[in-house]
Design an enzyme around this catalytic site. Structure first.
Site, PDB file in Angstrom:
ATOM      1  N   ASP A  13       0.823  -1.222   0.000  1.00 54.80           N
ATOM      2  CA  ASP A  13       0.000   0.000   0.000  1.00 54.80           C
ATOM      3  C   ASP A  13       0.854   1.268   0.000  1.00 54.80           C
ATOM      4  O   ASP A  13       0.413   2.315   0.468  1.00 54.80           O
ATOM      5  CB  ASP A  13      -0.950   0.030   1.210  1.00 54.80           C
ATOM      6  CG  ASP A  13      -1.816  -1.211   1.315  1.00 54.80           C
ATOM      7  OD1 ASP A  13      -2.431  -1.568   0.299  1.00 54.80           O
ATOM      8  OD2 ASP A  13      -1.862  -1.821   2.395  1.00 54.80           O
ATOM      9  N   LYS A  16       2.460   1.995  -5.198  1.00 60.47           N
ATOM     10  CA  LYS A  16       3.153   1.433  -6.363  1.00 60.47           C
ATOM     11  C   LYS A  16       2.438   1.768  -7.658  1.00 60.47           C
ATOM     12  O   LYS A  16       3.063   1.937  -8.696  1.00 60.47           O
ATOM     13  CB  LYS A  16       3.284  -0.086  -6.200  1.00 60.47           C
ATOM     14  CG  LYS A  16       4.201  -0.503  -5.059  1.00 60.47           C
ATOM     15  CD  LYS A  16       4.324  -2.007  -4.941  1.00 60.47           C
ATOM     16  CE  LYS A  16       3.051  -2.663  -4.462  1.00 60.47           C
ATOM     17  NZ  LYS A  16       2.676  -2.292  -3.090  1.00 60.47           N
ATOM     18  N   LYS A  18       0.890   4.507  -8.525  1.00 61.34           N
ATOM     19  CA  LYS A  18       1.289   5.844  -8.975  1.00 61.34           C
ATOM     20  C   LYS A  18       2.681   5.809  -9.608  1.00 61.34           C
ATOM     21  O   LYS A  18       2.920   6.414 -10.650  1.00 61.34           O
ATOM     22  CB  LYS A  18       1.274   6.809  -7.788  1.00 61.34           C
ATOM     23  CG  LYS A  18       1.726   8.232  -8.122  1.00 61.34           C
ATOM     24  CD  LYS A  18       1.707   9.088  -6.868  1.00 61.34           C
ATOM     25  CE  LYS A  18       2.278  10.471  -7.129  1.00 61.34           C
ATOM     26  NZ  LYS A  18       1.448  11.273  -8.020  1.00 61.34           N
ATOM     27  N   ALA A  39      -4.039  -7.875  -3.935  1.00 59.92           N
ATOM     28  CA  ALA A  39      -3.285  -6.629  -3.988  1.00 59.92           C
ATOM     29  C   ALA A  39      -4.144  -5.587  -4.694  1.00 59.92           C
ATOM     30  O   ALA A  39      -5.059  -5.927  -5.437  1.00 59.92           O
ATOM     31  CB  ALA A  39      -1.974  -6.827  -4.737  1.00 59.92           C
ATOM     32  N   GLY A  40      -3.836  -4.328  -4.472  1.00 63.11           N
ATOM     33  CA  GLY A  40      -4.606  -3.274  -5.128  1.00 63.11           C
ATOM     34  C   GLY A  40      -3.767  -2.047  -5.371  1.00 63.11           C
ATOM     35  O   GLY A  40      -2.907  -1.685  -4.568  1.00 63.11           O
ATOM     36  N   HIS A  41      -3.989  -1.398  -6.511  1.00 62.99           N
ATOM     37  CA  HIS A  41      -3.333  -0.142  -6.832  1.00 62.99           C
ATOM     38  C   HIS A  41      -4.398   0.895  -7.145  1.00 62.99           C
ATOM     39  O   HIS A  41      -5.351   0.616  -7.874  1.00 62.99           O
ATOM     40  CB  HIS A  41      -2.429  -0.277  -8.066  1.00 62.99           C
ATOM     41  CG  HIS A  41      -1.352  -1.291  -7.930  1.00 62.99           C
ATOM     42  ND1 HIS A  41      -0.559  -1.391  -6.813  1.00 62.99           N
ATOM     43  CD2 HIS A  41      -0.924  -2.259  -8.781  1.00 62.99           C
ATOM     44  CE1 HIS A  41       0.320  -2.371  -6.994  1.00 62.99           C
ATOM     45  NE2 HIS A  41       0.107  -2.916  -8.163  1.00 62.99           N
ATOM     46  N   GLN A 223       1.750  -6.189  -2.978  1.00 60.30           N
ATOM     47  CA  GLN A 223       2.070  -6.198  -1.537  1.00 60.30           C
ATOM     48  C   GLN A 223       3.398  -5.460  -1.260  1.00 60.30           C
ATOM     49  O   GLN A 223       3.657  -4.435  -1.850  1.00 60.30           O
ATOM     50  CB  GLN A 223       2.098  -7.634  -0.985  1.00 60.30           C
ATOM     51  CG  GLN A 223       0.744  -8.307  -0.959  1.00 60.30           C
ATOM     52  CD  GLN A 223       0.462  -9.108  -2.195  1.00 60.30           C
ATOM     53  OE1 GLN A 223       1.343  -9.581  -2.876  1.00 60.30           O
ATOM     54  NE2 GLN A 223      -0.803  -9.273  -2.512  1.00 60.30           N
ATOM     55  N   LYS A 330       3.444  10.093  -0.711  1.00 63.58           N
ATOM     56  CA  LYS A 330       2.557  10.677   0.304  1.00 63.58           C
ATOM     57  C   LYS A 330       3.271  11.620   1.280  1.00 63.58           C
ATOM     58  O   LYS A 330       2.884  11.713   2.444  1.00 63.58           O
ATOM     59  CB  LYS A 330       1.811   9.574   1.069  1.00 63.58           C
ATOM     60  CG  LYS A 330       0.772   8.856   0.204  1.00 63.58           C
ATOM     61  CD  LYS A 330      -0.222   8.106   1.043  1.00 63.58           C
ATOM     62  CE  LYS A 330      -1.402   7.636   0.187  1.00 63.58           C
ATOM     63  NZ  LYS A 330      -2.456   7.010   0.982  1.00 63.58           N
TER      64      LYS A 330
END
Length: 427
Positions: A13, A16, A18, A39-41, A223, A330
Site C-alpha cells: 500500500d 506502487k 502511482k 493486492a490493489g493499486h 504487496q 505521500k
C-alpha cells in the site's frame, strides 16, 4: 536491456500504482510477477480514479503492453470483471498478455481460505479471503490448475477431481461443510476459458525477446517486502515473493537482466491485517494519518493501521532487494505536524537494536526509538522541483534517504499523476 523491478519497501500500500503509472509512458511492458487480486493499486489520471486489483498498472498507458506473469494467481471471474470495467470507461485492454503457466484461483480455493481463516479464530492471519494462499499451496503441492489446463477438458477434469479428493474430506469432516462437486467446478472453469483465450501467451518468451530488442520492461510487485513469505513478518505475510528475486521466477527472466530495483516507500508506515508493527499509533496522530492519507485498502476496504516512518524497515528492504532507488510517496500527508517522529532504531530487552531483528519474538517486542524532525505547514502539492519544497520538508526527505541506504529519486507530493517531483530519472 533496461529491466526495472518496482516493489513495495514496507507492508504494501505504498503507492506502487502511482509509481508504475508515472513510468508507464516510458516503458514498453509492465509485468505483474506475483500475488493475485489480494493486492490493489489506485491510480489517479486527471479527475479519474482507477482501482486495479489484478491487472498491471501499465494497462492505463496506451503505448504499454501489460503482462500477467506465471507467478501470479488468477481468479478468472475477477480478471474478466476488471477488464469489463475498464472497457466501459474507454480503456483499451486488448494488448493484455496472460501467462499460460499462471495458476487459477478456483471456487474451492476461495471457500477453503474463508473457512480456514474463521477456524483459526484469534490466531487468524488476516487474509483477504480471496483464495490466494490455498492456490499457492496447491501450486507447491503440485495439484494446482493452470491457465493452460482450461483448454484441455480431460486434463482439467482429472486435476480438479484429484484436488478435491482431499479437500472435500477437509470440508466435510473438519469444517462441517458440504462437499464440492468437481463437475460443477469444471463447468464453471470452461465457461471462462474462451473469454480469456485471446490474452493467453508464452509471456516468458515475449518478455525475454523484448529485453533482447532493448525494449524497456518494468516488473511490478504486489504487496510489499515485509509481506514476503520468505523475508517478511512470517506468518503474517502473503503466500508469494514480492521481493526483487520474485520478479525472476514470477516472470521467467534471469537475474542478470535486471538493471534497476526501485523501492516504493511511504513517508510514514501502514499495514493491513495482523502481525507486529512497532511504530503503530493508537492516538489522534494515527487517526489523522489514516484520514488525511485515505488509508483504506483498495482491495479489502479495511482501514489500514498507521504509524510513523520506520528506518530499520527501509534499510532491511534495501538489503534484501538490492534497491538502487526509492520513490517516496505521500509526503504531502505529513503537512501540518509541528514535529514528525521517525523510528531510527528499536529497544529490545533494554538494548538498542539498529537493524530489523530476524527473530519474530524480538520483533514482536521491539519498541521504537524515535528522533523528532521539524515539520512544515506549507502546501507542497504544487511543488515541481526539490527546491520548491519547504526547507523542513527537504530536510525530512534527506534524513530518510540517509537512514534508508538508497537515494530517493522521486517524491509523491499528491495523489494526481502530475503531483510528483522527479529528482533522478529511473530510465
Amino acid at each position: 536491456m533496461p529491466a526495472l523491478v518496482l516493489l513495495g519497501a514496507q507492508w504494501g500500500d505504498e503507492g506502487k500504482g502511482k509509481a508504475t503509472d508515472l513510468l508507464g509512458g516510458s516503458v514498453d511492458y509492465v509485468v505483474r510477477y506475483q500475488g493475485g487480486n489480494n493486492a490493489g493499486h489506485t491510480v489517479v489520471v486527471g479527475d479519474q480514479k482507477y482501482a486495479l486489483h489484478l491487472l498491471p498498472s501499465g494497462i492505463l498507458s496506451p503505448g504499454c503492453t501489460p503482462v500477467i506473469g506465471n507467478g501470479v494467481v488468477i481468479d478468472p471471474a475477477v480478471l474478466l470483471s476488471e477488464l469489463r470495467g475498464l472497457n466501459e470507461r474507454g480503456i483499451d485492454t486488448s494488448k493484455l498478455l496472460v501467462s499460460g503457466n499462471a495458476h487459477v484461483i478456483t471456487p474451492y480455493n476461495v471457500t477453503l481460505d474463508k473457512v480456514g481463516e474463521r477456524f483459526l479464530g484469534k490466531r487468524k492471519i488476516g487474509t483477504t479471503g480471496r483464495g490466494i494462499g490455498p492456490t499457492y499451496a496447491d501450486k507447491i503441492n503440485r495439484v494446482g490448475i493452470r491457465i493452460q489446463d482450461l483448454y484441455d477438458e480431460s486434463i482439467l477434469t482429472q486435476k480438479v477431481e484429484a484436488a478435491l479428493e482431499g479437500k472435500n474430506q477437509l470440508l466435510t469432516k473438519l469444517y462441517n461443510r458440504r462437499a464440492i462437486d468437481p463437475a460443477q467446478i469444471v463447468e464453471e472453469m470452461l465457461q471462462y476459458a474462451e473469454q480469456i483465450k485471446p490474452y493467453v501467451a508464452d509471456t516468458t518468451l515475449i518478455i525475454n525477446n523484448a529485453l533482447d530488442e532493448d525494449k524497456v520492461v518494468l516488473f511490478e510487485g504486489g504487496q510489499g517486502t515485509l509481506l514476503d513469505v520468505d523475508h517478511g513478518t512470517y506468518p503474517f505475510v502473503t503466500s508469494s515473493n514480492p521481493t526483487a528475486g520474485g520478479a525472476c521466477t514470477g516472470a521467467g527472466v534471469g537475474p542478470t537482466k535486471i538493471s534497476r530495483v526501485i523501492g516504493i516507500l511511504k513517508a510514514y508506515t501502514t499495514r493491513v491485517g495482523s502481525g507486529p508493527f512497532p511504530t503503530e499509533l493508537f492516538d489522534a496522530d494515527g487517526e489523522a494519518l489514516r484520514r488525511i492519507g485515505g488509508e483504506r485498502g483498495v482491495t479489502t476496504g479495511r482501514d489500514r493501521r498507521c504509524g510513523w516512518f520506520d528506518a530499520p524497515i527501509a534499510r532491511y528492504a534495501t538489503r534484501v532487494n538490492g534497491l538502487t532507488d526509492f520513490f517516496l510517496t505521500k509526503l504531502d500527508v505529513l503537512t501540518g505536524w509541528e514535529e514528525i517522529p521517525v523510528c531510527v532504531a528499536y529497544e529490545i530487552d533494554g538494548k538498542r537494536v539498529e537493524e530489523l531483528p530476524y527473530s519474530q519474538t524480538d520483533f514482536h517486542h521491539a519498541k521504537p526509538i524515535y528522533e523528532n524532525l521539524p515539520g512544515w505547514s506549507e502546501d507542497i502539492t504544487k511543488a515541481k522541483t526539490f527546491a520548491d519544497l519547504p526547507k523542513n520538508a527537504q530536510a525530512y526527505v534527506k534524513a530518510l534517504e540517509e537512514m534508508s541506504g538508497a537515494p530517493i529519486s522521486a517524491i509523491g507530493v499528491g495523489p494526481g499523476r502530475t503531483e510528483t517531483i522527479e529528482i533522478n530519472s529511473f530510465l
